[in-house]
Design a protein around this motif. Structure first.
Motif, PDB file in Angstrom:
ATOM      1  N   LYS A  19       0.831  -1.209   0.000  1.00 36.65           N
ATOM      2  CA  LYS A  19       0.000   0.000   0.000  1.00 36.65           C
ATOM      3  C   LYS A  19       0.866   1.260   0.000  1.00 36.65           C
ATOM      4  O   LYS A  19       0.566   2.231  -0.699  1.00 36.65           O
ATOM      5  CB  LYS A  19      -0.923   0.019   1.216  1.00 36.65           C
ATOM      6  N   GLU A  22       2.404   1.675  -3.441  1.00 35.46           N
ATOM      7  CA  GLU A  22       1.389   2.135  -4.386  1.00 35.46           C
ATOM      8  C   GLU A  22       1.132   3.633  -4.179  1.00 35.46           C
ATOM      9  O   GLU A  22       0.998   4.390  -5.141  1.00 35.46           O
ATOM     10  CB  GLU A  22       0.098   1.344  -4.205  1.00 35.46           C
ATOM     11  N   SER A  23       1.078   4.051  -2.937  1.00 33.95           N
ATOM     12  CA  SER A  23       0.872   5.463  -2.631  1.00 33.95           C
ATOM     13  C   SER A  23       2.027   6.307  -3.163  1.00 33.95           C
ATOM     14  O   SER A  23       1.806   7.375  -3.744  1.00 33.95           O
ATOM     15  CB  SER A  23       0.738   5.646  -1.127  1.00 33.95           C
ATOM     16  N   ASP A  24       3.252   5.859  -2.984  1.00 32.28           N
ATOM     17  CA  ASP A  24       4.420   6.578  -3.510  1.00 32.28           C
ATOM     18  C   ASP A  24       4.356   6.672  -5.031  1.00 32.28           C
ATOM     19  O   ASP A  24       4.654   7.719  -5.609  1.00 32.28           O
ATOM     20  CB  ASP A  24       5.719   5.885  -3.091  1.00 32.28           C
ATOM     21  N   ASN A  26       1.635   6.583  -6.928  1.00 34.63           N
ATOM     22  CA  ASN A  26       0.572   7.523  -7.275  1.00 34.63           C
ATOM     23  C   ASN A  26       1.038   8.968  -7.109  1.00 34.63           C
ATOM     24  O   ASN A  26       0.744   9.823  -7.937  1.00 34.63           O
ATOM     25  CB  ASN A  26      -0.676   7.273  -6.440  1.00 34.63           C
ATOM     26  N   PHE A  32      -2.792  12.886  -6.753  1.00 33.28           N
ATOM     27  CA  PHE A  32      -3.049  13.230  -5.354  1.00 33.28           C
ATOM     28  C   PHE A  32      -3.853  14.512  -5.292  1.00 33.28           C
ATOM     29  O   PHE A  32      -3.974  15.226  -6.281  1.00 33.28           O
ATOM     30  CB  PHE A  32      -1.738  13.369  -4.566  1.00 33.28           C
TER      31      PHE A  32
END
Length: 42
Positions: A19, A22-24, A26, A32
């Protein structure tokens, strides 16, 4: 006083790591939202 300590290395949960990665990804792709400080408590 003589106190011995043990340091145990714990690995993170693989689902959690996925997770974060994946956030990095995105963020790097510009996916964002930016929220103004004034709007946080609305």
């Amino acid at each position: 006083m003589k106190i011995s300590f043990e340091k145990k290395e714990k690995s993170y949960n693989p689902e959690f790591v996925a997770k974060i990665q994946e956030s990095d990804k995105n963020f790097d792709e510009g996916k964002f939202k930016t929220i103004k400080v004034e709007d946080i408590w609305k």
